[in-house]
Design a protein around this motif. Structure first.
Motif, mmCIF file in Angstrom:
data_model
loop_
_atom_site.group_PDB
_atom_site.id
_atom_site.type_symbol
_atom_site.label_atom_id
_atom_site.label_comp_id
_atom_site.label_asym_id
_atom_site.label_seq_id
_atom_site.Cartn_x
_atom_site.Cartn_y
_atom_site.Cartn_z
ATOM 1 N N ALA A 270 0.832 -1.208 0.000
ATOM 2 C CA ALA A 270 0.000 0.000 0.000
ATOM 3 C C ALA A 270 0.867 1.258 0.000
ATOM 4 N N ALA B 186 2.595 1.688 -3.403
ATOM 5 C CA ALA B 186 1.628 1.999 -4.464
ATOM 6 C C ALA B 186 1.460 3.499 -4.655
ATOM 7 N N VAL C 263 -4.838 5.506 -11.852
ATOM 8 C CA VAL C 263 -5.656 5.139 -10.686
ATOM 9 C C VAL C 263 -6.803 6.142 -10.592
ATOM 10 N N LEU D 18 -10.959 4.266 -7.091
ATOM 11 C CA LEU D 18 -10.036 3.176 -6.770
ATOM 12 C C LEU D 18 -8.996 3.642 -5.753
ATOM 13 N N ALA D 19 -8.555 4.909 -5.874
ATOM 14 C CA ALA D 19 -7.591 5.432 -4.900
ATOM 15 C C ALA D 19 -8.211 5.484 -3.506
ATOM 16 N N TRP E 205 -8.266 1.880 -2.215
ATOM 17 C CA TRP E 205 -6.906 1.430 -1.892
ATOM 18 C C TRP E 205 -6.396 2.082 -0.613
ATOM 19 N N GLY F 121 -5.558 0.446 2.963
ATOM 20 C CA GLY F 121 -4.244 0.633 3.558
ATOM 21 C C GLY F 121 -4.328 1.134 4.990
#
Length: 405
Positions: free
Chosen positions: A74, A77, A85, A89-90, A93, A97
Motif C-alpha cells: 500500500a 503503491a 488510478v 479506486l484510490a 486502496w 491501507g
C-alpha cells in the motif's frame, strides 16, 4: 522553459512522501525529486522489517508478516501515476491501507508499524480531494487510536494511545503539497500557453512581413517589367517596318525603364534591409537620385519627431512611387517634396509641375496609386492624388499622404 525539468518517462512529480503521476499532458513539478519518494518508502519498509515483531511463519507472527507485506504494498503503491488510478479506486486502496496499518499496530508488539499509517495519511491528503481526504484521515486517527487503546487497555497511560489519534495529522501536509503542485502546474500551463501565443504571434508577424516584401517586390517588378515589355514589343513590331528611328526610340525608352527599375530595386532592397531608416535623410537622398534636378532637398515643417519604422517604410515606398509617376507622366517638370509634422499626423506631399517634354504614350498601368492607397490604409491614414486647383501651386499634380500620429 527555464523551470521545466526533463525527466524519464516513468517519473512523476512527488510531494513529500507521495507521487503525483504523469498523465497525458502532465508536467513535472519543480522542487520535487521523485527519488526522495523511493528512498523514504523503502526506508519505512526496511525499518518495519527490522523492528516489527513478532514475525514468523505461523500464528501471530505469520499474521504480522502478512500485514507487513500488505502495508508495504500500500505504501509503495503511492508511486502509481494518477492517470492510472481513478479517484474511486484510490479511495478504496487508501482505505484498505489505513485498515491494514491499524491492524498492524494492533497485532505487533513492537516496532515502527505506526509509520505506515503516518505516511499513508500524508498521501491521502495529496491524492484525494480535500473533503474525502479529511474524512479518511479522521477515520485513520480514530481507528489507530482505538486499536492502541484496546491493545494497551484503559488503565495504561494516556500518551501512547493518544499518539494513535495523531496518525491522520500528516493529511494536512499532503493537502498543502497538493495545492502547491496544482498552483505550480497552473503556472507552467499558463507559461506554455503564453509561449504558444508568442509563437503564433511571431508566425503572424512573419507572414505579414512576407506580404509586405511581396507587395514591395510587386510594386517594383510589375510596373517596370510591364513598361519594358511594351517597349520591346513595340521595337519588334517596328523592325518589320524598317523605321530605325522609331526602333531606336523604343529601345531607348526600354533602356530608360531598365535604369529606373534598377534604381527602384535598389531603394526597395535598402528599405527591406533596414529596420528604421531616417525619414528626412532618406527622402532627400531618394529625391537626389531620382533624376529630378529642380528640387534636391525636402522641405520640413512642424516639430520633427520620430516616426514608427512601419510608417517610415510605407512613406518611402509612397515617395518612390510618386517620383516614378512624376518622371513617367510629367518628364522635365520640377518636383517638390514636403514633410510636415502636425500634432495629430505626419504628412508627406510630392508635387510636380507639368511636363516640359512629351511623355511616353501609354506609360503606367494605374496600379501605382492603388498601391499607395493600400499602404496608407494599412496605417489608418488617407491619400489624395490629383491636380492642385488653387493657391501658388495651382496646376501642379500633388500626392498627399496623411498618417495619423
Amino acid at each position: 522553459m527555464p523551470y521545466l525539468r526533463a525527466v524519464p518517462a516513468d517519473e512523476s512529480a512527488p510531494s513529500p512522501g507521495e507521487d503525483t503521476g504523469r498523465g497525458a499532458g502532465a508536467r513535472p513539478v519543480p522542487g520535487h525529486d521523485p527519488r526522495v519518494q523511493w528512498v523514504v518508502s523503502l526506508a519505512v519498509v526496511v525499518a518495519g522489517i527490522l523492528t516489527i515483531r513478532p514475525l514468523g511463519l505461523s500464528g501471530r507472527g505469520l499474521a504480522v508478516a502478512l500485514l507487513l507485506v500488505v502495508n508495504s504494498a500500500a505504501l509503495l503503491a503511492r508511486r502509481l501515476p494518477e492517470h492510472r488510478v481513478s479517484p474511486r479506486l484510490a479511495l478504496v486502496w487508501l482505505t484498505f491501507g489505513v485498515v491494514a496499518a491499524a491492524a498492524l499496530i494492533g497485532l505487533s508488539s513492537s516496532g515502527t508499524g505506526y509509520l505506515f499509517a503516518f505516511f499513508l495519511a500524508g498521501h491521502i491528503g495529496y491524492r484525494l480531494e480535500t473533503r474525502p481526504a479529511l474524512v479518511l484521515a479522521g477515520f485513520c486517527s480514530l481507528l489507530c487510536g482505538a486499536v492502541l487503546y484496546l491493545r494497551l487497555g484503559p488503565g495504561h497511560e494516556l500518551l501512547p494511545w493518544m499518539f494513535g489519534l495523531a496518525a491522520g495529522a500528516p493529511v494536512l501536509i499532503g493537502i498543502v503539497n497538493r495545492s502547491q503542485r496544482q498552483a505550480v502546474r497552473a503556472a507552467i500551463d499558463a507559461a506554455e500557453s503564453a509561449e504558444r501565443a508568442a509563437r503564433a504571434e511571431a508566425r503572424t508577424a512573419v507572414l505579414t512581413e512576407r506580404g509586405r516584401i511581396a507587395r514591395d517586390v510587386h510594386d517594383v517588378l510589375a510596373h517596370s517589367l510591364a513598361g519594358i515589355n511594351m517597349q520591346l514589343e513595340l521595337a519588334d513590331a517596328l523592325i518589320d517596318t524598317g523605321d530605325l528611328d522609331k526602333v531606336r526610340e523604343a529601345h531607348s525608352k526600354a533602356h530608360s525603364l531598365v535604369k529606373e527599375s534598377l534604381r527602384q530595386a535598389q531603394w526597395t532592397v535598402h528599405a527591406l534591409r533596414e529596420d528604421a531608416l531616417p525619414l528626412r535623410e532618406t527622402l532627400t537622398a531618394m529625391l537626389a537620385s531620382s533624376g529630378h534636378r529642380d528640387a534636391l532637398t525636402v522641405t520640413v515643417t512642424g516639430t520633427v519627431r520620430e516616426v514608427p519604422a512601419r510608417a517610415v517604410r510605407n512613406l518611402l515606398r509612397i515617395a518612390q512611387e510618386a517620383l516614378t509617376n512624376a518622371a513617367r507622366h510629367a518628364p522635365g517638370g520640377a518636383v517638390a517634396m514636403e514633410l510636415a509634422f502636425t500634432p495629430a499626423s505626419t504628412v508627406l506631399r510630392i508635387r510636380n509641375r507639368p511636363a516640359t517634354r512629351r511623355a511616353a504614350p501609354g506609360a503606367g498601368s494605374g496600379m501605382g496609386l492603388i498601391g499607395m492607397r493600400e499602404r496608407v490604409a494599412l496605417l489608418g491614414g488617407t491619400l489624395t492624388a490629383g491636380p492642385v486647383t488653387e493657391g501658388p501651386h495651382q496646376g501642379d499634380w500633388q500626392v498627399e499622404a496623411v498618417i495619423p500620429q
